[in-house]
Scaffold this motif. Sequence first.
Motif, PDB file in Angstrom:
ATOM      1  N   THR A 139       0.834  -1.207   0.000  1.00 26.06           N
ATOM      2  CA  THR A 139       0.000   0.000   0.000  1.00 26.06           C
ATOM      3  C   THR A 139       0.869   1.258   0.000  1.00 26.06           C
ATOM      4  O   THR A 139       0.598   2.214  -0.736  1.00 26.06           O
ATOM      5  N   ARG A 142       2.620   1.643  -3.480  1.00 25.23           N
ATOM      6  CA  ARG A 142       1.656   2.020  -4.534  1.00 25.23           C
ATOM      7  C   ARG A 142       1.159   3.447  -4.333  1.00 25.23           C
ATOM      8  O   ARG A 142       1.017   4.212  -5.289  1.00 25.23           O
ATOM      9  N   ALA A 145       4.027   5.811  -5.335  1.00 24.81           N
ATOM     10  CA  ALA A 145       4.745   5.415  -6.549  1.00 24.81           C
ATOM     11  C   ALA A 145       5.168   6.607  -7.408  1.00 24.81           C
ATOM     12  O   ALA A 145       6.325   6.702  -7.831  1.00 24.81           O
ATOM     13  N   PRO A 152       2.989   1.997 -10.532  1.00 22.36           N
ATOM     14  CA  PRO A 152       2.159   1.335  -9.520  1.00 22.36           C
ATOM     15  C   PRO A 152       1.669  -0.036  -9.956  1.00 22.36           C
ATOM     16  O   PRO A 152       1.082  -0.766  -9.151  1.00 22.36           O
ATOM     17  N   LYS A 153       1.937  -0.405 -11.223  1.00 22.49           N
ATOM     18  CA  LYS A 153       1.532  -1.726 -11.727  1.00 22.49           C
ATOM     19  C   LYS A 153       2.728  -2.656 -11.904  1.00 22.49           C
ATOM     20  O   LYS A 153       2.624  -3.712 -12.519  1.00 22.49           O
ATOM     21  N   ILE A 155       4.928  -3.575  -9.047  1.00 25.42           N
ATOM     22  CA  ILE A 155       5.418  -3.718  -7.678  1.00 25.42           C
ATOM     23  C   ILE A 155       5.499  -5.201  -7.351  1.00 25.42           C
ATOM     24  O   ILE A 155       4.483  -5.896  -7.290  1.00 25.42           O
ATOM     25  N   ASP A 178      -3.913  -3.658  -2.560  1.00 23.49           N
ATOM     26  CA  ASP A 178      -2.589  -4.088  -2.088  1.00 23.49           C
ATOM     27  C   ASP A 178      -2.133  -5.414  -2.726  1.00 23.49           C
ATOM     28  O   ASP A 178      -1.377  -6.173  -2.143  1.00 23.49           O
ATOM     29  N   ASP A 181       2.158  -7.183  -7.958  1.00 14.04           N
ATOM     30  CA  ASP A 181       2.068  -7.406  -9.403  1.00 14.04           C
ATOM     31  C   ASP A 181       2.867  -8.628  -9.845  1.00 14.04           C
ATOM     32  O   ASP A 181       2.628  -9.176 -10.915  1.00 14.04           O
TER      33      ASP A 181
END
Length: 278
Positions: A139, A142, A145, A152-153, A155, A178, A181
């Motif tokens: 969390t 992201r 980020a 953020p996509k 992680i 949360d 990825d």
Amino acid sequence: MNILAQEVIELPYSTDSEVKWHTEEKEFYSEIWETQVVTNVSVPRLEIYKANNPNGTSVIIAPGGGLYGLSIESEGRQVARWLNDRGITAFVLKYRLVPTGVDGIKEITDESVNNPAKIGERVKPVLPLSIADGLAAITYVRTNASDMQLDPKKIGFMGFSAGGAVTMGVTFNYTLADRPDFIVPVYPWMTVVGDYEVPENAPPMLVVCATDDPLQLAKPSAALYMAWLENDKNAGMHMYSKGGHGFGMKTQGLASDDWIAQFYSWTLTEGLTTISSN
């Protein structure tokens, strides 16, 4: 505090747990494990290692240590620095641990010989807290980020042994906000995780382990890979014939020494990172 981390931030956590700590957090060199360790973490924190030329990918790293300690160098900071050199921003997670005396490493070593069942009893109430810390770490990354030049996509969450249990606990308990990825359980301690179901939107996974792991983690690691495979999820695995347990970034003169380079190749193959221009 580790002076090589650009920043150390405290993660939000619930204080209503029945688990109580009576010994202060301590970092020291363990003669037993022959490496730098941290014990008695009661307040979760992230050590932030920013890449000089960030390519947008980030990895949260959960060191192992049986939940009695953290192998903070070999399974934490050394991994972070290796990733930094390739443009990947890294976060070493100090998740909450079993409350112990001054030397938690000696305690788990003694109990593993004299009373193995006690380890399970002491770990049981703490693991949910450690998993909550892992979710809080995702969390944080992201949410922040854009400020850190991160995607953020992209992680990832990587964990070793008990940190691998945290990795999979995160994977089996995430929400959309949360969700990691991609995940990299390295010789994960799956028996402490218990029964599990593969999430419907399970992230890509790379499992790393050694067949000769003395804690017999090879079979549950292979079963984890097969669970992803049987549910048509993206999965890779590197099962080395030799490597033992806890190899992390140690040099043993074995094929398993190259696991992190193989991980990096996997992230490139899957489009999870890009080659950073220095």
